[in-house]
Design a protein around this motif. Structure first.
Motif, PDB file in Angstrom:
ATOM      1  N   ASN A  87      -9.372  15.062  -6.345  1.00  0.00           N
ATOM      2  CA  ASN A  87      -7.971  14.730  -6.075  1.00  0.00           C
ATOM      3  C   ASN A  87      -7.587  13.396  -6.694  1.00  0.00           C
ATOM      4  OD1 ASN A  87      -7.888  17.054  -4.574  1.00  0.00           O
ATOM      5  ND2 ASN A  87      -7.707  16.057  -2.591  1.00  0.00           N
ATOM      6  N   ARG A  88      -6.297  13.143  -6.743  1.00  0.00           N
ATOM      7  CA  ARG A  88      -5.770  11.869  -7.220  1.00  0.00           C
ATOM      8  C   ARG A  88      -5.056  11.163  -6.067  1.00  0.00           C
ATOM      9  NH1 ARG A  88      -4.156   9.623 -12.070  1.00  0.00           N
ATOM     10  NH2 ARG A  88      -6.152  10.477 -12.758  1.00  0.00           N
ATOM     11  N   LEU A  89      -5.423   9.914  -5.827  1.00  0.00           N
ATOM     12  CA  LEU A  89      -4.794   9.116  -4.783  1.00  0.00           C
ATOM     13  C   LEU A  89      -3.557   8.403  -5.319  1.00  0.00           C
ATOM     14  CD1 LEU A  89      -7.991   7.675  -3.045  1.00  0.00           C
ATOM     15  CD2 LEU A  89      -6.717   9.756  -2.518  1.00  0.00           C
ATOM     16  N   GLU A  90      -2.821   7.755  -4.431  1.00  0.00           N
ATOM     17  CA  GLU A  90      -1.510   7.194  -4.781  1.00  0.00           C
ATOM     18  C   GLU A  90      -1.632   5.929  -5.623  1.00  0.00           C
ATOM     19  OE1 GLU A  90      -2.358   5.096  -0.820  1.00  0.00           O
ATOM     20  OE2 GLU A  90      -3.124   6.720  -2.067  1.00  0.00           O
ATOM     21  N   ASN A  91      -0.498   5.481  -6.197  1.00  0.00           N
ATOM     22  CA  ASN A  91      -0.520   4.286  -7.030  1.00  0.00           C
ATOM     23  C   ASN A  91      -0.279   3.001  -6.241  1.00  0.00           C
ATOM     24  OD1 ASN A  91       2.188   4.599  -6.497  1.00  0.00           O
ATOM     25  ND2 ASN A  91       2.838   4.787  -8.631  1.00  0.00           N
ATOM     26  N   LYS A  92       0.260   3.119  -5.018  1.00  0.00           N
ATOM     27  CA  LYS A  92       0.497   1.927  -4.202  1.00  0.00           C
ATOM     28  C   LYS A  92      -0.710   1.686  -3.299  1.00  0.00           C
ATOM     29  CE  LYS A  92       5.534   2.350  -4.169  1.00  0.00           C
ATOM     30  NZ  LYS A  92       6.754   2.494  -3.329  1.00  0.00           N
ATOM     31  N   ARG A  93      -1.807   1.235  -3.909  1.00  0.00           N
ATOM     32  CA  ARG A  93      -3.026   0.929  -3.176  1.00  0.00           C
ATOM     33  C   ARG A  93      -3.790  -0.128  -3.939  1.00  0.00           C
ATOM     34  NH1 ARG A  93      -5.565   5.111  -1.240  1.00  0.00           N
ATOM     35  NH2 ARG A  93      -7.641   4.183  -1.279  1.00  0.00           N
ATOM     36  N   GLY A  94      -4.877  -0.616  -3.373  1.00  0.00           N
ATOM     37  CA  GLY A  94      -5.615  -1.704  -4.002  1.00  0.00           C
ATOM     38  C   GLY A  94      -6.043  -1.399  -5.422  1.00  0.00           C
ATOM     39  N   ILE A  95      -6.631  -0.215  -5.640  1.00  0.00           N
ATOM     40  CA  ILE A  95      -6.964   0.282  -6.978  1.00  0.00           C
ATOM     41  C   ILE A  95      -6.053   1.468  -7.234  1.00  0.00           C
ATOM     42  CG2 ILE A  95      -8.735   1.222  -8.484  1.00  0.00           C
ATOM     43  CD1 ILE A  95      -9.248  -1.644  -7.698  1.00  0.00           C
ATOM     44  N   LYS A  96      -5.069   1.309  -8.106  1.00  0.00           N
ATOM     45  CA  LYS A  96      -4.059   2.338  -8.318  1.00  0.00           C
ATOM     46  C   LYS A  96      -4.673   3.614  -8.884  1.00  0.00           C
ATOM     47  CE  LYS A  96      -0.334  -0.974  -9.252  1.00  0.00           C
ATOM     48  NZ  LYS A  96       0.690  -1.415 -10.237  1.00  0.00           N
ATOM     49  N   ASN A  97      -4.148   4.762  -8.398  1.00  0.00           N
ATOM     50  CA  ASN A  97      -4.504   6.073  -8.939  1.00  0.00           C
ATOM     51  C   ASN A  97      -6.009   6.320  -8.962  1.00  0.00           C
ATOM     52  OD1 ASN A  97      -1.741   6.664  -9.462  1.00  0.00           O
ATOM     53  ND2 ASN A  97      -1.864   5.473 -11.353  1.00  0.00           N
ATOM     54  N   SER A  98      -6.672   5.934  -7.894  1.00  0.00           N
ATOM     55  CA  SER A  98      -8.103   6.218  -7.785  1.00  0.00           C
ATOM     56  C   SER A  98      -8.330   7.721  -7.698  1.00  0.00           C
ATOM     57  CB  SER A  98      -8.681   5.557  -6.527  1.00  0.00           C
ATOM     58  OG  SER A  98      -8.414   4.174  -6.520  1.00  0.00           O
ATOM     59  N   ASN A  99      -9.494   8.159  -8.162  1.00  0.00           N
ATOM     60  CA  ASN A  99      -9.902   9.552  -8.012  1.00  0.00           C
ATOM     61  C   ASN A  99     -10.661   9.712  -6.698  1.00  0.00           C
ATOM     62  OD1 ASN A  99      -8.966  10.305 -10.664  1.00  0.00           O
ATOM     63  ND2 ASN A  99     -10.753   9.240 -11.474  1.00  0.00           N
TER      64      ASN A  99
END
Length: 475
Positions: A218-230
């Motif tokens: 999956n792909r995680l969101e961009n508003k997080r500590g590391i953007k667009n983490s897998n």
């Protein structure tokens, strides 16, 4: 070349709309069971145990297993529960309800949802399944105005499922807190590969019994500590007999902005071949195991289970462990389902000695969360929760679920990422849910939640009492 997921929110919604139009003239049927179908799964588990049929009920989604014509009771259960595959529902609540278990799929105060399932099955080509699920939140306290949770497209051939979408998952035997993966957070876009039913060897590995697996990226969101983490998840379960289910689970965050993100990195994280690069921790990994043991006496199906999760160390054993323990008793009276269960969860590392470890990470600073909500246990880090649950079908059209709970959230009162903040007190309460089938199409659900203390949740202070209504039209 950096590895990039092709499934992102806007493009994925257009793809679903395309397949909706392409397949809308074909046969409708229920192809999978989601966490919200928990009470139906209790019936399926009870009857399958009596019939000596192995079905893994610890890994959602559960792809509807093939059932032989001789097992009329199981076929009747499925046909009675899922004569409809489309629904339109509206949900209203006086307050945000954050104390959710496996069967609770509402995440905001007011919403309207539409779901349409599609199956295309032909003897000469692989089976195609799709579900279009759209939810509009009218009071987006959690910053999610439109949700595609539960939407997917998949291909089945012959006993394997390959697809993409926003899958609702729950990994483990627990009903309130799945430590490794739950449906508490919003679903993330991604691709998946599952077994549809158990795989069995007829050689020296036959002692393992039925083997089921589930893998996703999956792909995680961009508003997080590391953007667009897998986000990778892998789970394998073994059922050597109808009594025992043993599961192994692992979840990993890797890649993202300014992080190694190649196919080689994906492979290494999938098979746990690397942990750091140039002295820097380049992945956030948790893993562990669970077990569920069923047995029957006097027509009662009894289950005892546990789940143990921790930091996934290089030696393939969890450290800084957290745990869930539980039991459940299921039986029928005059053809109506009854169940009782008690569950205890502790997310303090080593069961009370280590704080701010399992769902936190020094490099992936948003921790084991998606859009600020826990990906695992809803109680988040450093919390203790115990719940007694009872479920009664009073008639074929009316059921009741009464629960008593006790909690201590974020016990050490530290951590700015913990959704329960630092001001909560120990509390007790009750949760009463009723479900009434007005007619064969229309269902009304009511929820009353009462707590002895105001609960702090994601910068909100919630009332001690919450009333909720849900009306669903099935067609």
């Amino acid at each position: 070349m950096g590895m990039k997921l092709i499934v992102i929110d806007k493009r994925l919604s257009l793809i679903f709309i395309f397949f909706f139009g392409l397949l809308s003239q074909n046969l409708f049927s229920k192809t999978l069971l989601e966490p919200k179908d928990e009470f139906f799964v209790k019936k399926l588990e009870y009857q399958s145990f009596k019939k000596n049929i192995l079905i893994d009920t610890t890994t959602f989604p559960i792809w509807t297993p093939p059932i032989e014509d001789s097992n009329e009771s199981l076929i009747q259960i499925i046909e009675n529960e899922f004569i409809f595959s489309n629904s339109l529902s509206g949900y209203f609540s006086s307050e945000l309800n954050p104390l959710r278990g496996i069967s609770d799929n509402f995440r905001d105060r007011r919403s309207i949802s539409f779901s349409k399932e599609i199956v295309f099955d032909d003897a000469y080509i692989p089976e195609f399944n799709a579900n279009i699920s759209l939810t509009k939140n009218f009071s987006p306290l959690l910053d999610k105005k439109i949700s595609l949770d539960g939407s997917y497209f998949s291909v089945v051939w012959p006993n394997y499922v390959l697809g993409f979408g926003y899958m609702e998952r729950w990994w483990g035997p627990a009903h309130d807190n799945s430590l490794v993966l739950s449906n508490y957070a919003y679903s993330q876009p991604g691709i998946f590969f599952d077994s549809k039913s158990g795989i069995r060897f007829d050689n020296f590995l036959s002692f393992l019994g039925d083997i089921n697996f589930s893998i996703f990226l999956n792909r995680l969101e961009n508003k997080r500590g590391i953007k667009n983490s897998n986000f990778i998840g892998t789970r394998v379960t073994f059922q050597p007999n109808k009594n025992l289910t043993f599961g192994l689970s692992r979840a990993t965050m890797f890649g993202g902005e300014n992080r190694p993100d190649s196919f080689e990195d994906f492979f290494n994280n999938l098979f746990r071949l690397t942990r750091s690069e140039n002295g820097q921790d380049i992945s956030n990994e948790i893993g562990g195991y669970d077990m569920k043991y069923n047995f029957s006496f006097n027509d009662i199906l009894a289950s005892f289970y546990f789940q143990l999760i921790g930091e996934d160390e290089i030696r393939f054993t969890p450290s800084k462990k957290i745990i869930t323990l539980g039991n459940e008793f299921i039986y029928f009276e005059n053809g109506l389902l009854r169940s009782f269960g008690l569950e205890y969860s502790n997310t303090i590392g080593e069961y009370g000695d280590l704080y701010n470890v399992i769902y936190e990470h020094s490099s992936y600073t948003s921790g084991y969360r998606y859009k600020n909500l826990p990906l695992g246990a809803f109680i988040d880090n450093d919390s203790i929760y115990m719940k007694f649950s009872s479920y009664f079908e009073l008639t074929e059209d009316f059921s009741m679920n009464l629960s008593l709970f006790k909690g201590d959230f974020n016990e050490d009162k530290v951590g700015d990422k913990n959704i329960w903040g630092t001001n909560n007190k120990k509390f007790e309460g009750l949760d009463l849910k009723t479900k009434y089938k007005i007619n064969k199409n229309l269902v009304l659900e009511n929820i009353i939640l009462v707590s002895t203390e105001e609960i702090n949740f994601s910068s909100l202070i919630l009332d001690k009492t919450t009333f909720s209504l849900k009306l669903t039209y099935n067609f």
